[in-house]
Design a protein around this motif. Structure first.
Motif, PDB file in Angstrom:
ATOM      1  N   GLN A   6       0.840  -1.195   0.000  1.00 16.10           N
ATOM      2  CA  GLN A   6       0.000   0.000   0.000  1.00 16.10           C
ATOM      3  C   GLN A   6       0.878   1.248   0.000  1.00 16.10           C
ATOM      4  O   GLN A   6       1.838   1.342   0.772  1.00 16.10           O
ATOM      5  CB  GLN A   6      -0.924   0.009   1.222  1.00 16.10           C
ATOM      6  N   CYS A  23      -3.215   0.420  -3.705  1.00 16.07           N
ATOM      7  CA  CYS A  23      -2.953  -0.946  -3.247  1.00 16.07           C
ATOM      8  C   CYS A  23      -2.523  -1.760  -4.469  1.00 16.07           C
ATOM      9  O   CYS A  23      -3.169  -1.689  -5.515  1.00 16.07           O
ATOM     10  CB  CYS A  23      -4.226  -1.523  -2.633  1.00 16.07           C
ATOM     11  N   TRP A  35     -11.503  -3.410   1.189  1.00 14.96           N
ATOM     12  CA  TRP A  35     -10.899  -2.257   1.860  1.00 14.96           C
ATOM     13  C   TRP A  35     -11.513  -2.148   3.257  1.00 14.96           C
ATOM     14  O   TRP A  35     -12.748  -2.231   3.413  1.00 14.96           O
ATOM     15  CB  TRP A  35     -11.164  -0.970   1.085  1.00 14.96           C
ATOM     16  N   GLN A  38      -9.394   1.092  10.031  1.00 12.79           N
ATOM     17  CA  GLN A  38      -9.080   0.742  11.401  1.00 12.79           C
ATOM     18  C   GLN A  38      -8.743   2.004  12.179  1.00 12.79           C
ATOM     19  O   GLN A  38      -7.797   2.715  11.843  1.00 12.79           O
ATOM     20  CB  GLN A  38      -7.905  -0.246  11.470  1.00 12.79           C
ATOM     21  N   LEU A  44     -11.260  -3.943  12.698  1.00  9.41           N
ATOM     22  CA  LEU A  44     -11.376  -3.520  11.311  1.00  9.41           C
ATOM     23  C   LEU A  44     -12.842  -3.373  10.922  1.00  9.41           C
ATOM     24  O   LEU A  44     -13.658  -4.240  11.216  1.00  9.41           O
ATOM     25  CB  LEU A  44     -10.732  -4.557  10.387  1.00  9.41           C
ATOM     26  N   THR A  87      -6.438   4.357   9.812  1.00  9.38           N
ATOM     27  CA  THR A  87      -5.587   3.539   8.944  1.00  9.38           C
ATOM     28  C   THR A  87      -6.486   2.775   7.981  1.00  9.38           C
ATOM     29  O   THR A  87      -7.492   2.197   8.396  1.00  9.38           O
ATOM     30  CB  THR A  87      -4.735   2.554   9.761  1.00  9.38           C
ATOM     31  N   LEU A  89      -6.750  -0.252   5.240  1.00 15.10           N
ATOM     32  CA  LEU A  89      -6.105  -1.511   4.894  1.00 15.10           C
ATOM     33  C   LEU A  89      -6.772  -2.129   3.677  1.00 15.10           C
ATOM     34  O   LEU A  89      -7.997  -2.141   3.558  1.00 15.10           O
ATOM     35  CB  LEU A  89      -6.213  -2.486   6.069  1.00 15.10           C
ATOM     36  N   PHE A 106      -3.105  -9.156   3.732  1.00 14.62           N
ATOM     37  CA  PHE A 106      -3.239  -7.726   3.993  1.00 14.62           C
ATOM     38  C   PHE A 106      -2.000  -6.954   3.579  1.00 14.62           C
ATOM     39  O   PHE A 106      -0.880  -7.469   3.661  1.00 14.62           O
ATOM     40  CB  PHE A 106      -3.454  -7.490   5.491  1.00 14.62           C
ATOM     41  N   GLN A 108       0.174  -3.312   4.548  1.00 15.84           N
ATOM     42  CA  GLN A 108       0.538  -2.738   5.838  1.00 15.84           C
ATOM     43  C   GLN A 108      -0.285  -1.510   6.189  1.00 15.84           C
ATOM     44  O   GLN A 108      -0.188  -1.014   7.307  1.00 15.84           O
ATOM     45  CB  GLN A 108       2.030  -2.378   5.846  1.00 15.84           C
ATOM     46  N   GLY A 109      -1.074  -1.018   5.239  1.00 18.06           N
ATOM     47  CA  GLY A 109      -1.982   0.072   5.538  1.00 18.06           C
ATOM     48  C   GLY A 109      -1.444   1.440   5.185  1.00 18.06           C
ATOM     49  O   GLY A 109      -0.227   1.638   5.039  1.00 18.06           O
TER      50      GLY A 109
ATOM     51  N   GLN B  37      -2.063  -8.742  15.285  1.00 16.21           N
ATOM     52  CA  GLN B  37      -1.589  -7.484  14.709  1.00 16.21           C
ATOM     53  C   GLN B  37      -0.591  -6.857  15.671  1.00 16.21           C
ATOM     54  O   GLN B  37      -0.953  -6.367  16.733  1.00 16.21           O
ATOM     55  CB  GLN B  37      -2.749  -6.524  14.442  1.00 16.21           C
ATOM     56  N   PRO B  42       2.046  -6.111   9.059  1.00 15.67           N
ATOM     57  CA  PRO B  42       0.711  -6.460   8.527  1.00 15.67           C
ATOM     58  C   PRO B  42       0.039  -7.488   9.430  1.00 15.67           C
ATOM     59  O   PRO B  42       0.713  -8.182  10.192  1.00 15.67           O
ATOM     60  CB  PRO B  42       1.021  -7.080   7.160  1.00 15.67           C
TER      61      PRO B  42
END
Lengths: 116, 114
Positions: A6, A23, A35, A38, A44, A87, A89, A106, A108-109, B37, B42
């Motif tokens: 990302q 992304c 998507w 967070q 999430l 954030t 993700l 995922f 890393q955001g 997490q 990630p």
């Protein structure tokens, strides 16, 4: 093995701006892309889900696009607000024939801050 | 609330303690997951259960022991943890392991090992 990246890692903008989060994923054999948002220390929240056969999804001020063959998705946020600070993700669900079947991978955001 | 409920929200435990994390969903989903997490990493998949059967153990140390008594409940039993196990533990569920409808996550348990 699927890898999700990302860009940018962090973004700070003034209120009212339109912005794009990016992304990318290495294996195009995906079932769908999701998507999430967070907030600090929280779980999430799902924002948008795009199936592999779809090109985009919209919800309010959010629009997500998917270009499966090139391994890219973008999340567009219109008229950003301080409440959008969080954030974001991106996650892809691997499809049959790929390297990560049935696995949700995922990025890393992107940490977004919207200033009043 | 998303439909996936995790308790407790916060947990502080010593390295010799035994504790359990609980996850509950009433969405009618058949697959449930534990994710870890850690800061600046990630999300890492730990365990997958589908129809109460474990289908994935992502090389998780044995000090983490999952239990899935039915399709609605998932536990993570913790014993003799290390400080590096401090993290946010997230539970998720989906209709099936490969689902059109995406994943639903809980609010997480913030675990601190002292």
């Amino acid at each position: 093995k699927q890898e999700v990246t990302q860009i940018p890692a962090a973004l700070s903008v003034p209120e009212g701006e339109n912005l794009v989060l990016n992304c990318s994923f290495t294996d195009s054999a995906i079932y769908n892309l999701q998507w999430f948002r967070q907030d600090p220390g929280k779980g999430l929240t799902s924002l948008l889900l795009i199936q592999s056969s779809q090109r985009e999804q919209t919800s309010g001020r959010l629009n997500a696009s998917l270009d499966k063959s090139s391994g890219r998705s973008t999340l567009y946020i219109a008229a950003s607000q301080p409440g959008d600070s969080a954030t974001y993700l991106c996650a892809v669900l691997g499809d049959a024939g790929g390297t990560s079947y049935g696995k949700l991978t995922f990025g890393q955001g992107t940490i977004l801050t919207v200033h009043p | 609330e998303t439909g996936v409920t995790q308790t407790p929200r916060h947990l502080v435990m010593g390295m010799t303690n035994k504790k359990s994390l609980k996850c509950e969903q009433h969405l009618g989903h058949n697959a449930m997951y534990w994710y870890k997490q850690s800061a600046k990493k990630p999300l890492e998949l730990m365990f997958v259960y589908n129809f109460k059967e474990q289908t994935e153990n992502n090389s998780v140390p044995s000090r983490f022991s999952p239990e899935c008594p039915n399709s609605s409940h998932l536990f993570l039993h913790l014993h003799t943890l290390q400080p590096e196990d401090s993290a946010l533990y997230l539970c998720a569920s989906s209709q099936d392991e490969v689902s059109h409808h995406g994943y639903t996550f809980g609010s997480g348990t913030r675990l601190t090992v002292v």
